[in-house]
Design a protein around this motif. Structure first.
Motif, PDB file in Angstrom:
ATOM      1  N   VAL A 121      61.932  -7.827  81.842  1.00  0.00           N
ATOM      2  CA  VAL A 121      60.803  -7.198  82.518  1.00  0.00           C
ATOM      3  C   VAL A 121      61.216  -6.879  83.945  1.00  0.00           C
ATOM      4  CG1 VAL A 121      59.054  -8.376  81.132  1.00  0.00           C
ATOM      5  CG2 VAL A 121      59.816  -9.420  83.275  1.00  0.00           C
ATOM      6  N   VAL A 151      54.213  -5.159  86.978  1.00  0.00           N
ATOM      7  CA  VAL A 151      55.368  -5.387  86.125  1.00  0.00           C
ATOM      8  C   VAL A 151      55.291  -4.531  84.864  1.00  0.00           C
ATOM      9  CG1 VAL A 151      54.194  -7.387  85.071  1.00  0.00           C
ATOM     10  CG2 VAL A 151      56.690  -7.236  84.941  1.00  0.00           C
ATOM     11  N   TYR A 152      56.465  -4.174  84.318  1.00  0.00           N
ATOM     12  CA  TYR A 152      56.527  -3.470  83.033  1.00  0.00           C
ATOM     13  C   TYR A 152      57.698  -4.026  82.231  1.00  0.00           C
ATOM     14  CZ  TYR A 152      60.455  -0.903  85.015  1.00  0.00           C
ATOM     15  OH  TYR A 152      61.665  -0.602  85.582  1.00  0.00           O
ATOM     16  N   ASN A 153      57.660  -3.823  80.935  1.00  0.00           N
ATOM     17  CA  ASN A 153      58.766  -4.223  80.076  1.00  0.00           C
ATOM     18  C   ASN A 153      59.886  -3.202  80.175  1.00  0.00           C
ATOM     19  OD1 ASN A 153      57.846  -6.643  78.462  1.00  0.00           O
ATOM     20  ND2 ASN A 153      56.165  -5.239  77.990  1.00  0.00           N
ATOM     21  N   GLY A 154      61.115  -3.682  80.366  1.00  0.00           N
ATOM     22  CA  GLY A 154      62.282  -2.801  80.433  1.00  0.00           C
ATOM     23  C   GLY A 154      63.033  -2.787  79.111  1.00  0.00           C
ATOM     24  N   ARG A 155      64.176  -2.114  79.126  1.00  0.00           N
ATOM     25  CA  ARG A 155      64.985  -1.949  77.911  1.00  0.00           C
ATOM     26  C   ARG A 155      66.129  -2.966  77.935  1.00  0.00           C
ATOM     27  NH1 ARG A 155      65.259  -0.482  72.724  1.00  0.00           N
ATOM     28  NH2 ARG A 155      67.381   0.082  72.163  1.00  0.00           N
TER      29      ARG A 155
ATOM     30  N   ASN B 153      58.002   0.424  76.701  1.00  0.00           N
ATOM     31  CA  ASN B 153      58.611  -0.758  76.105  1.00  0.00           C
ATOM     32  C   ASN B 153      57.559  -1.840  75.935  1.00  0.00           C
ATOM     33  OD1 ASN B 153      61.611  -0.276  75.948  1.00  0.00           O
ATOM     34  ND2 ASN B 153      61.274   0.199  78.110  1.00  0.00           N
ATOM     35  N   GLY B 154      57.510  -2.453  74.757  1.00  0.00           N
ATOM     36  CA  GLY B 154      56.575  -3.543  74.496  1.00  0.00           C
ATOM     37  C   GLY B 154      57.262  -4.895  74.587  1.00  0.00           C
ATOM     38  N   ARG B 155      56.505  -5.932  74.233  1.00  0.00           N
ATOM     39  CA  ARG B 155      57.004  -7.304  74.346  1.00  0.00           C
ATOM     40  C   ARG B 155      57.464  -7.779  72.968  1.00  0.00           C
ATOM     41  NH1 ARG B 155      59.324 -11.201  77.312  1.00  0.00           N
ATOM     42  NH2 ARG B 155      58.794 -13.231  76.529  1.00  0.00           N
ATOM     43  N   LEU B 240      52.270   1.201  86.340  1.00  0.00           N
ATOM     44  CA  LEU B 240      53.444   0.889  85.512  1.00  0.00           C
ATOM     45  C   LEU B 240      53.159   0.800  84.012  1.00  0.00           C
ATOM     46  CD1 LEU B 240      55.268  -1.704  87.817  1.00  0.00           C
ATOM     47  CD2 LEU B 240      55.790   0.708  87.501  1.00  0.00           C
ATOM     48  N   GLY B 241      51.919   1.078  83.603  1.00  0.00           N
ATOM     49  CA  GLY B 241      51.613   1.060  82.177  1.00  0.00           C
ATOM     50  C   GLY B 241      51.155  -0.311  81.702  1.00  0.00           C
ATOM     51  N   PRO B 242      50.938  -0.437  80.375  1.00  0.00           N
ATOM     52  CA  PRO B 242      50.393  -1.677  79.832  1.00  0.00           C
ATOM     53  C   PRO B 242      51.418  -2.803  79.806  1.00  0.00           C
ATOM     54  CG  PRO B 242      50.768  -0.070  78.071  1.00  0.00           C
ATOM     55  CD  PRO B 242      51.161   0.598  79.353  1.00  0.00           C
ATOM     56  N   PHE B 243      50.965  -4.017  80.031  1.00  0.00           N
ATOM     57  CA  PHE B 243      51.865  -5.183  79.991  1.00  0.00           C
ATOM     58  C   PHE B 243      51.127  -6.343  79.303  1.00  0.00           C
ATOM     59  CE2 PHE B 243      54.091  -8.903  81.777  1.00  0.00           C
ATOM     60  CZ  PHE B 243      55.375  -8.579  81.417  1.00  0.00           C
TER      61      PHE B 243
END
Lengths: 412, 412
Positions: A121, A151-155, B153-155, B240-243
């Motif tokens: 993240v 915060v966001y999820n990264g690759r 990107n999701g979790r 930053l979008g959904p988290f």
């Protein structure tokens, strides 16, 4: 045969450091865990091969734990055991008890990703960075910034260890002339000066942790360059956040500096917003809430080196401890090897801007380099080198992080 | 001893299906790969234990490939080999050649995540869903929707297999009365009707693939419920979008229906936007660009079952093939086991809205259920069951996906 390694005054890998990484060599291509001292990597699998470690009752041997291509199993050990191991190594190394067969010149080791990374993240926690970026995109900083770390999820799969190169991505962007979407290589390649924080002990799914307890879940820190394609980002950001503009590559420095090693450099964060945060985000001791880690960025272009910015981890509005607590807040769980990027670390001064988007006003005002060259966004062949260090004053401990470097390869 | 399994007319697991999953049983708690037929799971490790498979020269035995807790190694095989294996199984099963020791009643197996998931991304590719959501949040659909599939990107670590429950998360939201940020359990729990697509053959970092070639990288599909906490989403989405609003749990159906099984149900997408897309997004044959997969959502509340929506995969503006091609566009690479969520699949009719945010106008207009109960957002104890099926007309093949179900547990 044992020998003593002398550490030169400019080496990041002092006896105060004892970082952890994963190495391989030409003669032994099997990746395994190591530490670094001066100009040497110490192969920890070889080191523990014929030793027993009394404190480790009930665990696998340290040899088995270190003879692996990642530090995940070591990081998952109880923090007291990890501290013991690190202290033991520092004491033995100081006494010159380093078996020669374990010491390999750093210049002849290949460094790998130090951990198997599950989740990655990336935060946006520098108030100055977020204000600057909001202004450059014609907006204002969003209200939620002040209530929780953004915060966001990264690759995860595109994280690479320094010094692996990064390739300029193709993507969709708004053509600056026609304003129409175009598919082409990014023209606005940028770096972002960040640090990364690796998780040690997991947090179970459904559980939350306090800021006070966050330290129990932090293994250590690396430098992190969140390469960014600003034109792709401009196209895709709304409404789901960054994706391809960040996901083509993220570089980290290969040696993890442990939380233990950094605790002597604990300090007050630059921003004191005590009392405005939610209770679950309150630090028990504001004077030890952040870290005094000096940061710097160097551009290497056509063989010429230019220092282009400096900064300090303590500038972050939300500290790494608060980031870890926030990450676990909704119950997603944390796993050993999860990586948190701190977000770009920008300071108040114009010499402390953590990316070119800010420093060049989105490319509109290139930086004048000492040799008369101009730096807008990054060109193919440009190399960015992040560095970080702590302490070093009279009677103070001292350590560094080594380099996080990467060169931009042309698009294919 | 061998026997023949008879498939009831309402079973999703027909001879046209032959899906793949991972099971364990009380007597053998070791997870291993399986297929499903009628009311039985067929243990594929046990099935291949004493067989040789001539076509697999140069590979590990199918026994070794299936005697694992994930389908990743099988999925990474050449698609021709996977097709052969599936056809072979269907032919043998049709002939009644199922060794009794391999067949386990479905009601006595535990189903696991079918793959080790590296990256998980979630798209927003239904034009109707995106228009409805934009209207409900006071905006309009963003221009980029029409030029590329929207995605974030999701979790990965919070993906759970049906029927695992999902816990209502805590988080920060704007209090509806005071409009101030508050930390409390989410009040606006929602489901999202999606499908998931698993990657088979990797795409190397730095490489792109065409829409035409995307099929070579698709293993198969599952149902996917992208549980959403709308109030947390309202707080955190910008910029930053959904988290956390998504990361507390995502449910998938445990049986992967292969691309092979779905090809007979290929169809034209509902939206034909040929000519407006970039060339790398153009389908070679628009009549086979999507899939006719009928979808439905059932709410189970207080023991009463309510069918609350239906939809169809073919409603997606951007097809799964286009999503896979877009995922690889900037060179991040795809790995075997990567999972793509299609995004909520909403149709034009008011009976085809894929989440409660749309169906209840963000809770303002609850759905009147047949028994007089009202459905706004989800209450603790509510269970959502997604279902999907294909074909079944005169002379047509027929298959289903089984259930993707999950119950909301109270916050802790």
């Amino acid at each position: 045969m044992a020998f003593k390694i002398s550490v030169s005054p400019d080496s990041p890998f002092t006896l105060d450091n004892i970082p952890f990484g994963v190495i391989s060599t030409e003669s032994n291509p099997q990746p395994r865990c190591a530490t670094a001292l001066g100009d040497y990597a110490i192969d920890l699998a070889a080191y523990w091969k014929d030793r027993t470690y009394a404190q480790l009752k009930g665990y696998r041997s340290l040899y088995a734990i270190f003879n692996q291509p990642s530090l995940n199993e070591f990081a998952a050990l109880d923090s007291a055991i990890r501290s013991d191991v690190r202290t033991y190594l520092a004491t033995e190394f100081a006494a010159g008890n380093i078996p020669e067969r374990c010491a390999i010149p750093l210049k002849s080791v290949k460094l790998h990703l130090p951990m198997t990374i599950g989740g990655y993240v990336d935060f946006a926690c520098s108030l100055e960075h977020c204000k600057n970026c909001a202004a450059l995109t014609g907006g204002t900083i969003s209200k939620n910034f002040y209530y929780a770390p953004l915060v966001y999820n990264g690759r995860t799969s595109s994280i690479v260890p320094s010094p692996e190169p990064v390739r300029r991505p193709h993507g969709i962007l708004y053509d600056p002339e026609t304003k129409q979407p175009t598919f082409c290589p990014s023209k606005n390649m940028d770096y972002e000066l960040e640090m990364g924080c690796f998780i040690s002990k997991p947090v179970l799914m459904g559980e939350r942790i306090s800021v006070e307890n966050a330290a129990n879940h932090i293994f250590g820190f690396v430098l992190l360059n969140d390469w960014s394609a600003r034109d792709l980002q401009g196209f895709e950001m709304n409404p789901l956040g960054p994706f391809h503009s960040k996901g083509f590559g993220t570089s980290i420095s290969p040696w993890i500096v442990t939380l233990d090693a950094l605790l002597p450099f604990s300090c007050k964060p630059w921003h004191d917003h005590t009392g405005t945060e939610f209770e679950h985000q309150r630090h028990p001791d504001q004077t030890k809430a952040s870290f005094d880690i000096r940061l710097e960025v160097t551009l290497l272009r056509n063989g010429v080196s230019h220092k282009i910015t400096t900064s300090n981890l303590s500038y972050l509005y939300w500290t790494p401890y608060q980031q870890v607590a926030h990450y676990a807040l909704a119950g997603c769980g944390l796993e050993t090897g999860d990586l948190l990027g701190t977000g770009t670390i920008t300071g108040e001064s114009k010499n402390e801007l953590g990316c070119l988007f800010e420093a060049t006003l989105n490319g509109a005002k290139p930086i004048e380099l000492a040799n008369g060259d101009r730096l807008g966004f990054l060109k193919d062949g440009d190399e960015i080198i992040l560095g970080a260090s702590c302490g070093g004053g009279e009677g103070q401990p001292r350590l560094g992080f080594g380099e996080c470097r990467g060169i931009i390869l042309p698009a294919v």
